[in-house]
Design a protein around this motif. Structure first.
Motif, short mmCIF file in Angstrom:
data_model
loop_
_atom_site.label_atom_id
_atom_site.label_comp_id
_atom_site.label_asym_id
_atom_site.label_seq_id
_atom_site.Cartn_x
_atom_site.Cartn_y
_atom_site.Cartn_z
N VAL A 132 0.84 -1.20 0.00
CA VAL A 132 0.00 0.00 0.00
C VAL A 132 0.88 1.25 0.00
O VAL A 132 0.64 2.20 -0.76
CB VAL A 132 -0.95 0.01 1.22
CG1 VAL A 132 -1.74 1.31 1.28
CG2 VAL A 132 -1.91 -1.18 1.16
N ARG A 133 1.90 1.25 0.84
CA ARG A 133 2.81 2.40 0.91
C ARG A 133 3.46 2.65 -0.45
O ARG A 133 3.54 3.79 -0.91
CB ARG A 133 3.88 2.10 1.97
CG ARG A 133 5.02 3.09 2.09
CD ARG A 133 4.59 4.32 2.84
NE ARG A 133 4.03 5.32 1.95
CZ ARG A 133 3.39 6.39 2.36
NH1 ARG A 133 3.18 6.58 3.65
NH2 ARG A 133 2.92 7.27 1.51
N ALA A 134 3.94 1.58 -1.08
CA ALA A 134 4.60 1.72 -2.38
C ALA A 134 3.63 2.23 -3.44
O ALA A 134 4.00 3.04 -4.30
CB ALA A 134 5.20 0.38 -2.81
N ALA A 135 2.39 1.76 -3.40
CA ALA A 135 1.40 2.19 -4.39
C ALA A 135 1.08 3.67 -4.23
O ALA A 135 0.96 4.40 -5.23
CB ALA A 135 0.13 1.35 -4.25
N VAL A 136 0.95 4.12 -3.00
CA VAL A 136 0.68 5.54 -2.76
C VAL A 136 1.87 6.39 -3.21
O VAL A 136 1.70 7.45 -3.83
CB VAL A 136 0.34 5.78 -1.28
CG1 VAL A 136 0.23 7.27 -0.98
CG2 VAL A 136 -0.96 5.06 -0.91
N ASP A 137 3.08 5.93 -2.89
CA ASP A 137 4.27 6.67 -3.31
C ASP A 137 4.35 6.76 -4.83
O ASP A 137 4.75 7.80 -5.38
CB ASP A 137 5.53 5.99 -2.77
CG ASP A 137 5.69 6.17 -1.26
OD1 ASP A 137 4.99 7.02 -0.68
OD2 ASP A 137 6.51 5.45 -0.67
N ALA A 138 3.97 5.68 -5.51
CA ALA A 138 3.99 5.68 -6.97
C ALA A 138 2.99 6.69 -7.52
O ALA A 138 3.26 7.40 -8.49
CB ALA A 138 3.67 4.29 -7.51
N TYR A 139 1.83 6.78 -6.90
CA TYR A 139 0.82 7.77 -7.30
C TYR A 139 1.35 9.19 -7.12
O TYR A 139 1.23 10.03 -8.02
CB TYR A 139 -0.45 7.56 -6.47
CG TYR A 139 -1.42 8.71 -6.50
CD1 TYR A 139 -2.28 8.91 -7.58
CD2 TYR A 139 -1.48 9.61 -5.43
CE1 TYR A 139 -3.18 9.98 -7.59
CE2 TYR A 139 -2.38 10.67 -5.43
CZ TYR A 139 -3.22 10.85 -6.52
OH TYR A 139 -4.09 11.91 -6.53
N VAL A 140 1.95 9.45 -5.99
CA VAL A 140 2.45 10.79 -5.69
C VAL A 140 3.56 11.19 -6.67
O VAL A 140 3.63 12.34 -7.11
CB VAL A 140 2.95 10.87 -4.24
CG1 VAL A 140 3.65 12.20 -3.97
CG2 VAL A 140 1.78 10.68 -3.26
N ALA A 141 4.40 10.21 -7.04
CA ALA A 141 5.57 10.49 -7.87
C ALA A 141 5.36 10.22 -9.36
O ALA A 141 6.30 10.38 -10.15
CB ALA A 141 6.76 9.67 -7.37
N ASP A 142 4.15 9.78 -9.75
CA ASP A 142 3.90 9.41 -11.16
C ASP A 142 4.91 8.34 -11.62
O ASP A 142 5.46 8.42 -12.72
CB ASP A 142 4.00 10.63 -12.08
CG ASP A 142 2.82 11.57 -11.93
OD1 ASP A 142 1.77 11.13 -11.44
OD2 ASP A 142 2.96 12.75 -12.31
N ASP A 143 5.13 7.33 -10.78
CA ASP A 143 6.18 6.34 -11.02
C ASP A 143 5.59 5.08 -11.65
O ASP A 143 5.11 4.18 -10.95
CB ASP A 143 6.88 6.00 -9.71
CG ASP A 143 8.13 5.16 -9.89
OD1 ASP A 143 8.27 4.53 -10.96
OD2 ASP A 143 8.96 5.14 -8.96
N ALA A 144 5.64 5.00 -12.98
CA ALA A 144 5.06 3.86 -13.69
C ALA A 144 5.83 2.57 -13.43
O ALA A 144 5.25 1.49 -13.32
CB ALA A 144 5.01 4.15 -15.19
N ASP A 145 7.16 2.65 -13.32
CA ASP A 145 7.97 1.46 -13.06
C ASP A 145 7.59 0.82 -11.74
O ASP A 145 7.49 -0.41 -11.63
CB ASP A 145 9.46 1.82 -13.06
CG ASP A 145 9.98 2.17 -14.45
OD1 ASP A 145 9.33 1.76 -15.44
OD2 ASP A 145 11.02 2.84 -14.54
N ALA A 146 7.39 1.64 -10.72
CA ALA A 146 6.99 1.10 -9.41
C ALA A 146 5.64 0.41 -9.49
O ALA A 146 5.41 -0.61 -8.83
CB ALA A 146 6.95 2.22 -8.38
N CYS A 147 4.75 0.95 -10.31
CA CYS A 147 3.43 0.33 -10.47
C CYS A 147 3.54 -1.09 -11.01
O CYS A 147 2.85 -2.01 -10.55
CB CYS A 147 2.56 1.17 -11.40
SG CYS A 147 2.11 2.78 -10.73
N ARG A 148 4.42 -1.30 -11.97
CA ARG A 148 4.60 -2.64 -12.52
C ARG A 148 5.17 -3.59 -11.47
O ARG A 148 4.77 -4.76 -11.39
CB ARG A 148 5.52 -2.58 -13.75
CG ARG A 148 4.86 -1.97 -14.98
CD ARG A 148 5.71 -2.19 -16.22
NE ARG A 148 6.95 -1.42 -16.16
CZ ARG A 148 7.11 -0.19 -16.65
NH1 ARG A 148 6.08 0.41 -17.23
NH2 ARG A 148 8.27 0.43 -16.55
#
Length: 222
Positions: A129-145
């Motif tokens: 959950v933490r990683a997903a929220v961080d990816a949203y905040v940072a627009d991080d597509a790689d983290a989403c995968r």
């Protein structure tokens, strides 16, 4: 609304979604601690705090609707507002599931099946959950995968935990008078594992919506 005010509204929405996520994560971690420690006061605090999450969700949902209706955003801004709207729903559901975990903690007065490592799986899910929220905040597509790919690991951990509960149930010698109580314990533990797994699924949903928002690619949505 002036263009500067519009951009500020979008930035504020992102910050507000992150803030709600922090509240939900706090609820989740406290619920997992209550389960681990048998802390009834902490469990009750999580249950009582669910109204705060729900009220915040409704407020931010209204903000999203206003942006969509009044500003009619297009292209990347539209994807951002739509993704934020969906992510808020996932966060609210995580809050509901944290409340479920707290209710299970209140019902478990004997530490049934305490050898099942629910807290360990729960920590993995919190990290998702933490990683997903961080990816949203940072627009991080790689983290989403990465988040989507890791979901299979958490599903496997939950499956193994459920199987361990069933194996122990089969192996136990139970007095006939204790059967009903034992079945209640088994049901509660299996529901706990299921809800932890569902929280992980919501983390993947957040990542998938973020990926679509950033890349205009629905690949992780299905």
């Amino acid at each position: 609304m002036a263009r500067e005010d519009y951009r500020e509204s979008l930035d504020r929405l992102r910050a507000d979604v992150e803030s709600m996520a922090e509240t939900v994560l706090t609820q989740l971690r406290r619920a997992l601690t209550a389960l681990e420690d048998g802390d009834e006061a902490l469990a009750q605090a999580v249950i009582d705090g669910d109204d705060v999450v729900n009220d915040r969700y409704l407020d931010l949902e209204g903000d999203c609707i206003d942006l969509l209706a009044l500003q009619q955003p297009v292209a990347s801004d539209l994807r951002f507002v739509a993704a934020s709207f969906k992510i808020l729903t996932d966060l609210e559901r995580i809050g509901d599931l944290a409340t479920n975990l707290a209710e299970y903690a209140l019902a478990d007065d004997e530490g049934a099946f305490s050898e099942i490592d629910i807290s360990g799986i729960g920590e993995d899910v919190c990290e998702q959950v933490r990683a997903a929220v961080d990816a949203y905040v940072a627009d991080d597509a790689d983290a989403c995968r990465t988040i989507a790919a890791r979901d299979d690991e958490i599903d496997a951990l939950c499956q193994h935990a459920s199987e361990a509960v069933v194996r122990e149930l089969i192996a136990r010698e139970v007095d006939a008078w204790d059967v009903e109580r034992l079945l209640d314990d088994v049901s509660r533990v299996l529901l706990t594992i299921r809800d932890v797994e569902r929280i992980g699924d919501h983390a993947v949903n957040v990542a998938a919506r973020t990926y679509y928002m950033v890349e205009n690619d629905p690949a992780l949505l299905y």
